[in-house]
Design a protein around this motif. Structure first.
Motif, PDB file in Angstrom:
ATOM      1  N   UNK A   1       0.841  -1.199   0.000  1.00 53.62           N
ATOM      2  CA  UNK A   1       0.000   0.000   0.000  1.00 53.62           C
ATOM      3  C   UNK A   1       0.874   1.246   0.000  1.00 53.62           C
ATOM      4  N   UNK A   2       0.530   2.196  -0.864  1.00 55.00           N
ATOM      5  CA  UNK A   2       1.206   3.492  -0.875  1.00 55.00           C
ATOM      6  C   UNK A   2       0.235   4.531  -0.351  1.00 55.00           C
ATOM      7  N   UNK A   3       0.663   5.300   0.662  1.00 60.21           N
ATOM      8  CA  UNK A   3      -0.200   6.301   1.293  1.00 60.21           C
ATOM      9  C   UNK A   3       0.419   7.695   1.169  1.00 60.21           C
ATOM     10  N   UNK A   4      -0.453   8.683   1.287  1.00 68.49           N
ATOM     11  CA  UNK A   4       0.006  10.061   1.302  1.00 68.49           C
ATOM     12  C   UNK A   4       0.271  10.605  -0.089  1.00 68.49           C
ATOM     13  N   UNK A   5       1.002  11.710  -0.163  1.00 74.49           N
ATOM     14  CA  UNK A   5       1.367  12.295  -1.445  1.00 74.49           C
ATOM     15  C   UNK A   5       2.645  13.101  -1.274  1.00 74.49           C
ATOM     16  N   UNK A   6       3.282  13.347  -2.380  1.00 78.33           N
ATOM     17  CA  UNK A   6       4.443  14.223  -2.396  1.00 78.33           C
ATOM     18  C   UNK A   6       4.244  15.215  -3.537  1.00 78.33           C
ATOM     19  N   UNK A   7       5.196  16.089  -3.759  1.00 80.99           N
ATOM     20  CA  UNK A   7       5.063  17.092  -4.831  1.00 80.99           C
ATOM     21  C   UNK A   7       6.308  17.084  -5.703  1.00 80.99           C
ATOM     22  N   UNK A   8       6.080  17.281  -6.999  1.00 79.93           N
ATOM     23  CA  UNK A   8       7.230  17.419  -7.880  1.00 79.93           C
ATOM     24  C   UNK A   8       7.770  18.843  -7.796  1.00 79.93           C
ATOM     25  N   UNK A   9       8.797  19.128  -8.561  1.00 80.50           N
ATOM     26  CA  UNK A   9       9.487  20.414  -8.460  1.00 80.50           C
ATOM     27  C   UNK A   9       8.585  21.583  -8.868  1.00 80.50           C
ATOM     28  N   UNK A  10       7.516  21.276  -9.621  1.00 77.75           N
ATOM     29  CA  UNK A  10       6.570  22.324 -10.032  1.00 77.75           C
ATOM     30  C   UNK A  10       5.398  22.469  -9.058  1.00 77.75           C
ATOM     31  N   UNK A  11       5.432  21.660  -7.974  1.00 82.71           N
ATOM     32  CA  UNK A  11       4.376  21.764  -6.974  1.00 82.71           C
ATOM     33  C   UNK A  11       3.186  20.867  -7.213  1.00 82.71           C
ATOM     34  N   UNK A  12       3.223  20.030  -8.254  1.00 86.99           N
ATOM     35  CA  UNK A  12       2.104  19.136  -8.539  1.00 86.99           C
ATOM     36  C   UNK A  12       2.098  17.948  -7.576  1.00 86.99           C
ATOM     37  N   UNK A  13       0.904  17.553  -7.097  1.00 86.79           N
ATOM     38  CA  UNK A  13       0.787  16.403  -6.202  1.00 86.79           C
ATOM     39  C   UNK A  13       1.083  15.108  -6.943  1.00 86.79           C
ATOM     40  N   UNK A  14       1.808  14.211  -6.282  1.00 87.91           N
ATOM     41  CA  UNK A  14       2.085  12.874  -6.797  1.00 87.91           C
ATOM     42  C   UNK A  14       1.652  11.859  -5.746  1.00 87.91           C
ATOM     43  N   UNK A  15       0.774  10.934  -6.127  1.00 84.64           N
ATOM     44  CA  UNK A  15       0.316   9.903  -5.203  1.00 84.64           C
ATOM     45  C   UNK A  15       1.012   8.566  -5.449  1.00 84.64           C
ATOM     46  N   UNK A  16       1.874   8.508  -6.454  1.00 84.99           N
ATOM     47  CA  UNK A  16       2.657   7.321  -6.780  1.00 84.99           C
ATOM     48  C   UNK A  16       3.933   7.786  -7.460  1.00 84.99           C
TER      49      UNK A  16
ATOM     50  N   UNK B   1      -5.506  -9.653  -6.181  1.00 87.07           N
ATOM     51  CA  UNK B   1      -6.716  -8.879  -5.899  1.00 87.07           C
ATOM     52  C   UNK B   1      -6.253  -7.431  -5.703  1.00 87.07           C
ATOM     53  N   UNK B   2      -6.207  -6.685  -6.791  1.00 89.17           N
ATOM     54  CA  UNK B   2      -5.610  -5.355  -6.761  1.00 89.17           C
ATOM     55  C   UNK B   2      -6.657  -4.251  -6.869  1.00 89.17           C
ATOM     56  N   UNK B   3      -6.373  -3.127  -6.243  1.00 93.47           N
ATOM     57  CA  UNK B   3      -7.171  -1.905  -6.377  1.00 93.47           C
ATOM     58  C   UNK B   3      -6.208  -0.777  -6.729  1.00 93.47           C
ATOM     59  N   UNK B   4      -5.714  -0.759  -7.966  1.00 91.94           N
ATOM     60  CA  UNK B   4      -4.702   0.240  -8.344  1.00 91.94           C
ATOM     61  C   UNK B   4      -5.174   1.669  -8.174  1.00 91.94           C
ATOM     62  N   UNK B   5      -6.498   1.893  -8.289  1.00 92.75           N
ATOM     63  CA  UNK B   5      -7.011   3.251  -8.111  1.00 92.75           C
ATOM     64  C   UNK B   5      -6.848   3.727  -6.674  1.00 92.75           C
ATOM     65  N   UNK B   6      -6.646   2.791  -5.753  1.00 92.08           N
ATOM     66  CA  UNK B   6      -6.412   3.116  -4.336  1.00 92.08           C
ATOM     67  C   UNK B   6      -4.960   2.895  -3.941  1.00 92.08           C
ATOM     68  N   UNK B   7      -4.099   2.594  -4.927  1.00 94.50           N
ATOM     69  CA  UNK B   7      -2.698   2.264  -4.647  1.00 94.50           C
ATOM     70  C   UNK B   7      -2.585   1.112  -3.652  1.00 94.50           C
ATOM     71  N   UNK B   8      -3.434   0.100  -3.848  1.00 97.31           N
ATOM     72  CA  UNK B   8      -3.484  -1.063  -2.962  1.00 97.31           C
ATOM     73  C   UNK B   8      -3.358  -2.325  -3.809  1.00 97.31           C
ATOM     74  N   UNK B   9      -2.379  -3.183  -3.453  1.00 98.00           N
ATOM     75  CA  UNK B   9      -2.095  -4.386  -4.235  1.00 98.00           C
ATOM     76  C   UNK B   9      -2.016  -5.592  -3.292  1.00 98.00           C
ATOM     77  N   UNK B  10      -2.669  -6.681  -3.691  1.00101.94           N
ATOM     78  CA  UNK B  10      -2.716  -7.881  -2.858  1.00101.94           C
ATOM     79  C   UNK B  10      -2.437  -9.104  -3.729  1.00101.94           C
TER      80      UNK B  10
END
Length: 251
Positions: A154-169, A193-202
């Motif tokens: 599972x990937x949680x949270x977000x970060x930002x690229x150098x231009x300030x855009x949100x990145x969730x993956x 059993x994956x939910x890629x739209x939620x960044x969740x992989x099983x």
């Protein structure tokens, strides 16, 4: 990652891998059950588990901040490693800004009304930043005798690229199996059993071929009648399939 993303400040994504293995044994007597649990308890004591976690820490390039380990009565063990993935200018205080952890717990147990005994290991690897714990999967799988493996990423949270855009993956993934070598995958049946739209992989994996001697204590399969061998194999398969699918099979 081959192509690193230029970020603004820290990478704030949290990546969590939950890795569970199950090892099944068929015991012919209560004494066999007792000896199996004792063997597993000794084989996977807190000292060995700690060494596995330290190797995982080294593989992901993390600095170990603290180690805690414990053996339990009547059985079982735990180990936890607090890690930091960056060490800015040698400052331990700043290193704590991205602290993460790796933990492992064992659960050796016997079925109360059958001849089956099961050993379970739970490992949690939680990291922050660009390092993914998926890179440790082949090592973890090879460190245990695994009949069934279940994995959650599972990937949680977000970060930002150098231009300030949100990145969730910040990396590409379609399945956890992409990170497991081909030789290992060929030994197991597997399903996602994956939910890629939620960044969740099983992913679940179950050993394909059962060599009965690997599941017996003090008994060779050639000493048993064909009927008994078939009954034991069916019991083992049933146990594995129930764990693999997470549901009780109808008789």
């Amino acid at each position: 990652m081959k192509n690193k993303i230029k970020l603004y400040g820290f990478n704030n994504l949290t990546k969590s891998l939950c890795f569970n293995i199950f090892d099944v044994c068929y015991t012919m007597s209560e004494q066999d059950q007792k000896e199996y649990v004792e063997y597993i308890d000794e084989q996977y004591n807190s000292e060995r588990l700690t060494n596995i976690l330290l190797n995982v820490s080294d593989m992901i390039g993390a600095k170990v901040l603290h180690v805690s380990k414990q053996d339990y009565e009547p059985q079982g063990a735990s180990a936890t490693v607090l890690i930091a993935e960056n060490n800015f200018h040698g400052s331990e205080t700043l290193a704590h800004l991205d602290k993460s952890h790796i933990a492992v717990h064992t659960y050796p147990e016997c079925h109360p009304v059958s001849s089956l005994a099961t050993f379970r290991v739970d490992i949690d690897v939680s990291t922050c930043g660009e390092i993914s714990p998926l890179n440790t999967l082949n090592y973890l799988i090879s460190s245990f005798d695994s009949d069934i493996i279940t994995m959650d990423y599972r990937i949680r949270g977000f970060t930002r690229d150098i231009d300030g855009n949100k990145l969730f993956m910040d990396h590409t993934i379609s399945s956890i199996r992409d990170y497991i070598n081909k030789e290992t995958l060929e030994k197991y049946e597997s399903v996602d059993f994956n939910m890629p739209e939620c960044n969740l992989f099983h992913t679940r994996m179950m050993i394909k071929n059962i060599n009965l001697n690997n599941y017996l204590l003090h008994t060779d399969e050639n000493e048993l009648s064909e009927e008994t061998r078939l009954q034991i194999i069916n019991s083992i398969k049933r146990e594995m399939e129930e764990i693999f699918w997470g549901e009780i099979k109808k008789k």
